[in-house]
Design a protein around this motif. Structure first.
Motif, short mmCIF file in Angstrom:
data_model
loop_
_atom_site.label_atom_id
_atom_site.label_comp_id
_atom_site.label_asym_id
_atom_site.label_seq_id
_atom_site.Cartn_x
_atom_site.Cartn_y
_atom_site.Cartn_z
N VAL A 179 6.04 43.90 -64.39
CA VAL A 179 5.89 44.79 -65.55
C VAL A 179 4.43 45.19 -65.71
O VAL A 179 4.10 46.37 -65.93
CB VAL A 179 6.42 44.12 -66.82
N SER A 180 3.53 44.22 -65.59
CA SER A 180 2.11 44.51 -65.75
C SER A 180 1.58 45.39 -64.63
O SER A 180 0.66 46.19 -64.84
CB SER A 180 1.32 43.19 -65.79
N LEU A 181 2.15 45.27 -63.44
CA LEU A 181 1.69 46.07 -62.31
C LEU A 181 2.00 47.55 -62.46
O LEU A 181 1.49 48.37 -61.69
CB LEU A 181 2.31 45.55 -61.01
N THR A 182 2.80 47.92 -63.45
CA THR A 182 3.03 49.34 -63.69
C THR A 182 1.74 50.05 -64.08
O THR A 182 1.67 51.29 -64.05
CB THR A 182 4.06 49.55 -64.81
N GLY B 248 6.95 56.41 -74.67
CA GLY B 248 6.79 54.96 -74.61
C GLY B 248 7.30 54.29 -75.87
O GLY B 248 7.91 53.21 -75.82
N ALA B 249 7.05 54.92 -77.02
CA ALA B 249 7.54 54.37 -78.29
C ALA B 249 9.06 54.33 -78.31
O ALA B 249 9.67 53.34 -78.75
CB ALA B 249 7.01 55.20 -79.46
N LEU B 250 9.68 55.40 -77.82
CA LEU B 250 11.14 55.46 -77.82
C LEU B 250 11.73 54.39 -76.91
O LEU B 250 12.68 53.68 -77.28
CB LEU B 250 11.59 56.85 -77.35
N VAL B 251 11.16 54.22 -75.72
CA VAL B 251 11.67 53.23 -74.77
C VAL B 251 11.48 51.81 -75.30
O VAL B 251 12.34 50.94 -75.11
CB VAL B 251 10.97 53.40 -73.41
N VAL C 245 0.48 45.91 -75.74
CA VAL C 245 0.70 45.31 -74.43
C VAL C 245 0.90 43.80 -74.53
O VAL C 245 1.80 43.23 -73.91
CB VAL C 245 -0.47 45.64 -73.48
N CYS C 246 0.04 43.15 -75.29
CA CYS C 246 0.10 41.68 -75.35
C CYS C 246 1.32 41.19 -76.10
O CYS C 246 1.91 40.17 -75.73
CB CYS C 246 -1.19 41.13 -75.97
N ALA C 247 1.72 41.88 -77.17
CA ALA C 247 2.93 41.49 -77.87
C ALA C 247 4.15 41.62 -76.96
O ALA C 247 5.07 40.80 -77.00
CB ALA C 247 3.11 42.34 -79.13
N VAL D 124 13.26 48.09 -68.29
CA VAL D 124 12.96 48.83 -69.52
C VAL D 124 11.56 48.49 -70.02
O VAL D 124 10.79 49.38 -70.42
CB VAL D 124 14.01 48.54 -70.61
N ALA D 125 11.19 47.21 -69.98
CA ALA D 125 9.83 46.81 -70.38
C ALA D 125 8.79 47.44 -69.46
O ALA D 125 7.72 47.87 -69.91
CB ALA D 125 9.70 45.29 -70.36
N GLY D 126 9.11 47.52 -68.17
CA GLY D 126 8.19 48.14 -67.22
C GLY D 126 7.99 49.62 -67.49
O GLY D 126 6.88 50.15 -67.37
N LEU D 127 9.06 50.31 -67.88
CA LEU D 127 8.95 51.74 -68.19
C LEU D 127 8.09 51.95 -69.44
O LEU D 127 7.24 52.85 -69.47
CB LEU D 127 10.35 52.33 -68.41
N ALA D 128 8.29 51.11 -70.45
CA ALA D 128 7.45 51.21 -71.66
C ALA D 128 5.99 50.95 -71.33
O ALA D 128 5.09 51.65 -71.82
CB ALA D 128 7.94 50.21 -72.71
N SER D 129 5.74 49.96 -70.47
CA SER D 129 4.37 49.65 -70.06
C SER D 129 3.76 50.78 -69.25
O SER D 129 2.58 51.11 -69.40
CB SER D 129 4.37 48.35 -69.25
N LEU D 130 4.54 51.39 -68.38
CA LEU D 130 4.07 52.51 -67.56
C LEU D 130 3.63 53.67 -68.43
O LEU D 130 2.55 54.24 -68.23
CB LEU D 130 5.17 52.94 -66.61
#
Length: 405
Positions: free
Chosen positions: A240-243, A277-280, A211-213, A300-306
């Protein structure tokens, strides 16, 4: 019950306030890099220094919590956050800035170990799992709040004004903490959590690196590579974080439907979520996505975070059970929370500078691949912990109510 939930939400908000101190430096990183002539890796280290207290003292603080009381830890931590925010605002040199940020990490660890332990103590069995899932959102929500508030404050005042605003908010949090119940102290011998909890918390540490990276370097990427403004980048990072909120709602629903045996639901959820999440993650910084603009990168970052955020609440909800606790006052809960903080803080401490180094060596696309690898490693840790917990369950007492939301 309403009063209980109000206390739980108050503790959660205090945790959000503490976590909001992490992205305030990330949002200001472009300004601080110019002012103090910092490299991207140095700026990443400054961001992650908030976690130094947890990375060094997490388990020790967890073991000590039972003897000193939750409210004392909470009040002391917020007092440290208040003072260091003022020092950061007025820092004349980069050395003072780095020192204040490191000390700020001590306040952070006191807050984030005390609050969830107090939540476990005050929450009745039937809502404890839901309360812990809510608590699990404190970092991503804090990142969202910290990013948004800092960006708006900078636009309205100045970087110094934004820092001083956080000092004021910490003072309000200090008042709220002083109104909390004292909490119990225990003279019981401090007990280490079960091995399954150690593996589970290690997996959470990998998640915080993930998450932090991703999120802490996102403002720099959006401003330097995608043409976003500083305020726009901070807003995008906050969204993104709000996901984490819908992700936690999904996790809470899954755990509630699982009933008395959440293990199967945990496995069935985290496997597809983390693999997807890894794929996204591989595509967050892909040139094709960047060419579509900052909004596309943020989506895209939001989807990975979700997807990663669906797995994270499972760690918090399962921790008391996998720690081997047999009651809400079991000292293994505080110790497990300390261990969770130790690994989580260590991951957050490593994440931004590691991300900066990866970008310097392999470019931004390399960071996406790195995040994907971390997601798969987190999945392996969670599955291993569940297997160890199942093998070590010798009586019905091993399945505490927190794991049966």
């Amino acid at each position: 019950m309403i009063r209980t939930w109000l206390n739980i939400v108050a503790l959660w908000l205090i945790g959000v306030l503490a976590a909001a101190q992490l992205p305030k430096i990330a949002v200001l990183a472009p300004v601080l890099r110019e002012t103090f002539h910092l490299s991207l890796a140095q700026a990443g280290l400054l961001v992650s220094l908030l976690e130094i207290g947890g990375a060094v003292f997490g388990i020790a603080a967890g073991l000590a919590l039972g003897r000193f009381g939750g409210r004392r830890f909470l009040v002391s931590g917020l007092a440290v956050l208040l003072v260091t925010s003022v020092v950061e605002a007025l820092a004349p040199t980069v050395g003072v800035l780095f020192a204040a940020r490191a000390i700020e990490g001590v306040g952070y660890v006191l807050v984030v170990i005390a609050a969830p332990t107090m939540i476990v103590a005050i929450a009745p069995d039937r809502i404890r799992g839901q309360a812990l899932v809510l608590w699990s959102t404190f970092v991503p929500v804090g990142v969202a709040v910290g990013s948004g508030v800092t960006g708006l404050a900078v636009a309205a005042t100045s970087p110094k004004g934004a820092m001083l605003l956080w000092a004021v908010l910490c003072a309000l949090g200090l008042f709220a903490a002083s109104r909390q119940a004292r909490g119990t102290r225990s003279e019981a011998r401090m007990t280490w959590p079960a091995p399954a909890a150690v593996v589970l918390t290690f997996g959470f540490g990998l998640f915080t690196v993930f998450v932090c990276a991703l999120t802490m370097l996102l403002p720099s990427f959006l401003t330097e590579q995608a043409g976003a403004s500083l305020s726009g980048a901070s807003l995008a990072t906050g969204l993104v974080s709000l996901t984490a909120l819908p992700a936690s709602a999904i996790a809470m629903r899954i755990l509630h439907a699982a009933g008395a045996d959440p293990r199967r639901a945990v496995v069935a959820t985290v496997v597809p979520a983390l693999l997807a999440g890894a794929l996204v993650s591989v595509f967050v910084f892909h040139p094709a996505v960047v060419a579509s603009g900052a909004a596309a990168v943020s989506v895209v970052a939001g989807l990975a975070s979700l997807l990663g955020g669906i797995a994270s609440p499972m760690v918090f909800a399962r921790l008391p059970s996998l720690a081997g606790a047999t009651g809400s006052d079991d000292p293994r809960i505080a110790a497990a929370n300390g261990l969770l903080t130790q690994f989580g803080a260590g991951g957050a401490l490593i994440g931004p500078p590691l991300g900066g180094l990866v970008v310097g060596r392999w470019g931004w696309q390399g960071l996406g691949v790195c995040v994907a690898v971390l997601a798969v490693a987190m999945l392996a840790a969670i599955l291993a912990a569940e297997r160890m917990g199942r093998a070590g369950a010798e009586s019905p007492e091993a399945d505490m109510a927190p794991s049966r939301p």
